[in-house]
Design an enzyme around this catalytic site. Sequence first.
Site, PDB file in Angstrom:
ATOM      1  N   SER A  49       0.823  -1.203   0.000  1.00 32.42           N
ATOM      2  CA  SER A  49       0.000   0.000   0.000  1.00 32.42           C
ATOM      3  C   SER A  49       0.864   1.263   0.000  1.00 32.42           C
ATOM      4  O   SER A  49       1.641   1.473  -0.935  1.00 32.42           O
ATOM      5  CB  SER A  49      -0.951  -0.044   1.200  1.00 32.42           C
ATOM      6  OG  SER A  49      -1.936   0.928   1.056  1.00 32.42           O
TER       7      SER A  49
ATOM      8  N   ASP B 180      -8.295  -5.548  -5.799  1.00 32.99           N
ATOM      9  CA  ASP B 180      -8.147  -4.404  -4.898  1.00 32.99           C
ATOM     10  C   ASP B 180      -8.446  -3.124  -5.663  1.00 32.99           C
ATOM     11  O   ASP B 180      -8.084  -2.995  -6.832  1.00 32.99           O
ATOM     12  CB  ASP B 180      -6.712  -4.365  -4.360  1.00 32.99           C
ATOM     13  CG  ASP B 180      -6.426  -3.101  -3.563  1.00 32.99           C
ATOM     14  OD1 ASP B 180      -7.335  -2.630  -2.846  1.00 32.99           O
ATOM     15  OD2 ASP B 180      -5.294  -2.583  -3.658  1.00 32.99           O
TER      16      ASP B 180
ATOM     17  N   HIS C 296      -6.357  -6.185  -1.497  1.00 35.64           N
ATOM     18  CA  HIS C 296      -5.227  -5.353  -1.068  1.00 35.64           C
ATOM     19  C   HIS C 296      -4.248  -6.141  -0.198  1.00 35.64           C
ATOM     20  O   HIS C 296      -3.047  -6.023  -0.343  1.00 35.64           O
ATOM     21  CB  HIS C 296      -5.806  -4.181  -0.277  1.00 35.64           C
ATOM     22  CG  HIS C 296      -4.878  -3.022  -0.094  1.00 35.64           C
ATOM     23  ND1 HIS C 296      -4.443  -2.255  -1.140  1.00 35.64           N
ATOM     24  CD2 HIS C 296      -4.312  -2.480   1.022  1.00 35.64           C
ATOM     25  CE1 HIS C 296      -3.652  -1.287  -0.683  1.00 35.64           C
ATOM     26  NE2 HIS C 296      -3.558  -1.412   0.631  1.00 35.64           N
TER      27      HIS C 296
END
Lengths: 384, 472
Positions: free
Chosen positions: B168, B393, B449
Amino acid sequence: MAAGGSPRGRGPPGGTKWPINGFFPHFCACFSAPPLFGRCPFKSRPRPRGGGGGARGGHVTAALKGAAPKMAALVALLALAAAARAWVATPDTVRPHIVQEQLLWTAGSGSVAAFRIPLLLRAGPRALLACAEGRKVSAGDAGAKFIACRRSSDDGATWGPSRFVADDGAAGDGLSLGAAVAAGGGRLLLLFARGAHGAAPETFVLRSPDGGRSWGPPHNLTGLLGGRLFAPGPGYGIQVRAEGPRRPGGRDGVSCLLSDDGGASWRLGGTLRALPYGAPARPFDFTPDECQPYELPDGSLAINIRNQNFFRCRCRMVARSWDGGESLPPGAVTFDPVLVDPAVAAGVAVTAGLVFFSNPAHESRRSSRSHGDPWGQEGLQVGL
Amino acid sequence: MGLSLLLALLPLLGLSRAAPAADEVTYLPGLPKQPSFRHFSGYLCVGPAKRLHYWFVEAQSNPESSPLVLWLNGGPGCSSMEGFLKEHGPFLIQPDGVTLKYNEYAWNKIANMLYLESPAGVGFSYSDDKKYATNDTEVAHNNYLALKEFLRLFPEYAKNELFLTGESYGGIYIPTLAEWVMQDPSLNLKGIAVGNGLSSYEINDNSLVYFAYYHGLLGTQLWKDLQAFCCSQGKCNFHDSSNLNCTLKMEEMIHIVEESGLNIYNLYAPCAGGVPGDLRYEGDYLITHDLGNSFIRMPLRFSWRQNLFRMPVARKKVRMDPPCTNSTAPSMYLNSAAVRKALHIPAEAPEWQVCSFDVNRSYKRLFMQMNEQYLKLLGAMKYRILVYNGDVDMACNFLGDEWFVDSLCQKVQVARRPWLYTEGDENQIGGFVKEFTNIAFLTVKGAGHMVPTDQPLAAFTMFRRFIKKEPY
């Protein structure tokens, strides 16, 4: 090497056949260590000779596959002449030389441990396709592999990225190359085995409709072959004109895999059995192994064969067929003491009426005008 | 004197590995059986005031020869304990918030894993002065100092292969940290891996609109309008268009993707807690779900984020929870007195939260894209880079990172292809991979994610191949 019949459609006129070389029971890799070099193409330079059309030979290419001791391995230097040339060369008229050399794969490309068993194929008018086993985690013969191919559309000057056209996942006894065939009209075939080091190898074919740009999924030929064990190549298949009676093949030794319809369906052709048949091989037994077929100017086939256990000599054996690979009569097998064989795979190609032979046993290439004629005495060292 | 001499001689005598004994976790609550590998939890001091919490788990076999892998979760402001307890740590938190379960696909099966809570203010990490405003370059440098401090405490790992990995906003943390690490010859950096990373705000925004439309989230009319107002001559700018109509249509699109109740971290997963509002109250806390990584140039969103930061109510009791994610279990676990004690968390350390609102909202984003950092790493010709993305994601969608890696203009080594992993006896497609010289872009099919949470076996296979330099 003449391309017979129509290149398009199924079942070209004239009963064109597609023998693929194969062997049983062992599939053995023959090269030692990375990196792989591609040297493409070999040009034969005809000596000027009374204006006999020698200039047309500028693109005749010769097969060369092998490595000198210091080198690791060569991509098979096989750029097949698309059609018979207008002139016929003799050994004294050609001076093959290396035009260029390119690195196609090195160990570690795409994190692949080693690239072995190189094949090279003429894939179109100026196109070449090089394929090799990408051995995932070790250089050993068994184990998981990719089939990696790279394509050139400018006679080998530049090459596209590697394309992994087959992937056996994490197989313990994975895929093994293999035989490549240019089936005309841009169609290419790539035959390979899976599980070739175990009891039940399977034979697969990959098809490309567009000269190696894209590939379909592998098709299992094992059923078509009646469950026979067959590990193709390494080498290339050829298209021949001859037609002959169909005869069932044997179960052991070198076999021809034949297709009459451009690779759509397959069957076994002639077989040269190992002796003693079915028994474990011992030193000096007759055990024909990896092989390469080629067509001679008279339309007959010769198959240059690895002499696995040095029967009679440490040299290559040559089988013949006068019916397009339907039969391989044992009485026609000869041994060629000039072609030293340390029991590894070798390359053979025919172009302009000349047979070119190369293997890693010897630092020179030899050429012969046709089967039975003496080999040219001058060789070309390919090692660095 | 005698003691210090003995201590100085110990390494020479090879009697002991130098790991700080005080940090070793000797008993961890919630486990049915204590692990056979060693693990350590403590603090790395960075500068005079910052104390960064780490949890280090040795490899389950041959730790001395296994690589050292640093892991950073993103945010900015979110805790790497999330990666430990919910993604690829050796034990995963169970919904009861009390029990831990061994993870069959733990990344420490093959690597020494260092989970670092960074920057100060995140999780158990804190600063004596409680000033948590920071920025990309300061964080990169502090992470580097923390790594050095770790290796000072654990010198036996200084020579091991070192990999920097994260997820991320780790897409910013990791390459900027690698810039420091690659210049330090005492560190044996071998490569970096970034999962669903933020690599370029612009590309992330632009690709998300395509992702949303082609995953059936936007209606035909909205798509047509977006095309009409945000695109010209075949090129679309959904990131910072000056066209007011585009901005208005983008608000619609953003509402659907981020605020309508879809789980932005996994399109096909339910939203934990049900369809939420943008803001809600939970006890004394105002809860926000906006980590502020997308559409930073959209005027309405920008001003809203500013307002939230300035709101009086935001001064104290705001909690930042990633949307549709239930962090109750790890919060319960880590905040229990017994666990704090076991992990050597001092009384002055804050209550653990999955993401820090303070850190996130006062964080200054200095880099808008990571091209320069990646090119610097690639220019060294010796680091292995993996950019991997769970392909469902939407926070950092795969298409954006695929475009980003393409934009580095590296030479293709192996054309895009499916990659396989083995489940039972069967080969399955794990996703797709495109390999360039020293950098690979890889998707993990069906993962969101948090890739290892959704596809643990595929993720472990990918990680193993990356670490061991095997082909994907």
